[in-house]
Design an enzyme around this catalytic site. Structure first.
Site, short mmCIF file in Angstrom:
data_model
loop_
_atom_site.label_atom_id
_atom_site.label_comp_id
_atom_site.label_asym_id
_atom_site.label_seq_id
_atom_site.Cartn_x
_atom_site.Cartn_y
_atom_site.Cartn_z
N SER A 198 -21.82 -31.97 -0.78
CA SER A 198 -20.68 -31.18 -1.26
C SER A 198 -19.39 -31.87 -0.84
CB SER A 198 -20.67 -29.80 -0.60
OG SER A 198 -21.83 -29.09 -0.86
N THR A 199 -18.32 -31.59 -1.57
CA THR A 199 -16.99 -32.07 -1.17
C THR A 199 -16.43 -31.09 -0.14
OG1 THR A 199 -16.70 -32.96 -3.38
CG2 THR A 199 -14.71 -32.69 -2.04
N CYS A 209 -13.30 -29.39 -9.71
CA CYS A 209 -12.96 -30.10 -8.47
C CYS A 209 -11.52 -30.56 -8.29
CB CYS A 209 -13.90 -31.29 -8.30
SG CYS A 209 -15.59 -30.72 -8.04
#
Ligand code: NAD
Ligand code: UGA
Length: 464
Positions: free
Chosen positions: A122-123, A267
């Protein structure tokens, strides 16, 4: 045999693990998720995401809801859960909500009885690995954990080719012998198909910050070019010509300079807001302001588009039918998270337009849900969202561009689907109210040809 378990069967977890399963036959690959609906969809013929080439990958990982069993058995655990923007409390509207990440980490600590490499897919905000390490080590029952940062750079719509042939794979780890050993284990997985010189290793914090920086730079390019579109429209310059000539400078490059109605997707906005928040927390208000502008320009680009539609159509769209072609945030995906179409449609609805939407991959249910939902509410697990959202009455959804445009006063193209280039625009024009307006938010149509038919065409950053 090494076992990999990926927590989170989403746009990243699903395709990434499919490619690892294909390229690493000696590795057992399982993808787990708490969403029963999502796992059922992966195990059916109707995959939960549309991604070109995904069907043809061939080798399929196991998709399961038995999260604890597979985490218990795994040697390497990828965590690829959603990390949305916080909607309430400290940092609301900016900071990353790490609830899903933290609950995954606590579950790992709960069930693990053998040493694990935990991979941040995940970011996440820079320094998350430190927090995760704390949760794991303070709850460990003699188990050793190594945390790696391995951010994902794939883009939706090209995910499979990005995974097969990445520009780079980045692995960050602790600079201890154990940390470096874990880096090598993960490197060996990617080395099955990625050339060694494209596998970069770094320290943990550099890897975490690289991901946020890469997305900020990419979004910045779009806002840079979009910021000039109004000036082009006012002066007679053509943004496509300007971007082409600017991009010919190899230091700038021609990629990612397409002017548009604005960038969308799950994102860019989230990660820049996250970066802004981290800068603010580190006492860097000027740096935070710098990156905030990328988002402001993007918001301005969407409202500018709506204003242009309304102003050109004699200052009102009240009661007029506007056909919207394309709802997903880019072509070749059915994903609508943060799509500019949501803001544009909401803007047109505020001016009392009646909207007819066609997108080749987005369902009516999804569109209605998106238009009824509040900002930032979308990126929470699908099982938490209402299954039958309130219906926005002035919105209809069709499965055909000709149906959507029949009787319309104007058309807005909001996604660059290839099929919109090849439509029979004479037929569309004949069935529209006159004057027939077309607002091309993606600069995909042949403007001269459409003007010859009789359309009044407004493109982004181009002379009328
Ligand atoms: P997604 O919402 O499609 O998938 C996340 C999945 O995680 C959901 O199915 C959810 O049910 C599941 N989940 C949440 N908490 C869980 C838990 N505790 N246990 C098990 N499953 C859980 O999200 P995504 O688009 O795949 O993105 C995942 C991460 O990757 C995000 O941090 C995102 O920023 C990053 N990322 C996304 C992309 C992209 O193109 N979508 C690209 C690069 C990086
Ligand atoms: C983006 C990045 O490109 C990926 O590298 C990254 O991994 C991913 O975010 C992520 O972290 O989630 P994605 O959002 O899937 O990928 O799609 P992009 O191709 O980057 O497009 C984002 C938005 O920008 C779309 O709305 C697209 O239409 C718009 N865009 C893109 C433009 O308006 N102009 C361009 O020149 C390029």
């Amino acid at each position: 045999m090494v076992k990999i378990c990926c927590i989170g069967a989403g746009y990243v977890g699903g395709p990434t693990m499919a490619v690892i399963a294909l390229k690493c036959p000696a590795v057992e690959v399982v993808v787990v998720d708490i969403s029963v609906a999502r796992i059922n969809a992966w195990n059916s013929d109707q995959l939960p995401i549309y991604e070109p080439g995904l069907d043809d990958v061939g080798e399929e990982p196991l998709f399961s809801t038995d999260v604890e069993k597979h985490v218990f058995e795994a040697d390497i655990i990828f965590v690829s859960v959603n990390t949305p923007t916080k909607t309430s409390g400290l940092g609301a509207g900016k900071a990353a909500d790490l609830t899903y990440w933290e609950s995954a980490a606590r579950m790992i600590a709960d069930v693990s009885k053998s040493d694990k490499i935990v991979v941040e897919k995940s970011t996440v905000p820079v320094k998350t690995a430190e927090a995760i390490e704390k949760i794991l080590t303070h709850n460990s029952k003699g188990v050793n954990y190594q945390i790696l940062s391995n951010p994902e750079f794939l883009a939706e719509g090209t995910a499979i080719q990005d995974l097969f042939n990445p520009d780079r794979v980045l692995i960050g780890g602790r600079e201890t012998p154990e940390g470096q050993k874990a880096v090598q284990v993960l490197k060996a997985v990617y080395a099955q198909w990625v050339p060694e010189d494209r596998i970069i290793t770094s320290n943990l914090w550099s890897a975490e910050l690289t991901k946020l920086t890469a997305n900020a730079f990419l979004a910045d390019r779009i806002s840079s070019v979009n910021s000039l579109t109004a000036l082009c429209e006012a002066t007679g310059a053509d943004v496509t010509e300007v971007a082409y000539s600017v991009g010919m400078d190899s230091r700038i490059s021609p990629k990612f300079l397409n002017a548009s109605v604005g960038f969308g997707g799950s994102c860019f906005q989230k990660d820049i807001l996250n970066l802004v928040y981290i800068c603010e927390c580190n006492g860097l208000p000027e740096v935070a302001e710098y990156w905030k502008h990328v988002i402001r320009i993007n918001d301005n680009q969407k409202s500018r588009f709506v204003n242009r539609v309304v102003a050109s159509m004699f200052n009102t769209v009240s009661g007029k039918k506007i056909a919207v072609l394309g709802f997903s945030f880019k072509k070749d995906t059915g994903d609508t998270r943060e799509t500019p179409a949501i803001d544009v449609c909401k803007g047109l609805l505020a001016d009392k337009a009646s909207i007819s939407i066609y997108d080749p991959q987005v369902t009516e249910d999804q569109i209605q849900r998106d238009l009824a939902m509040n900002k930032f509410d979308w990126d929470h697990p699908i099982h938490l969202q209402p299954t039958s959202p309130a219906t926005v009455k002035q919105v209809s959804v069709t499965w055909d561009a000709y149906e959507a445009t029949k009787g319309a006063h104007g058309i807005c193209i909001l996604t660059e689907w290839d099929e919109f280039k090849g439509l029979d625009y004479q037929k569309i024009y004949d069935n529209m109210q006159k004057p027939a307006f077309l607002f091309d938010g993606r600069n995909v149509v042949d403007t001269e040809k459409l003007r010859a038919i009789g359309f009044i065409v407004h493109s982004i950053g181009k002379p009328l």
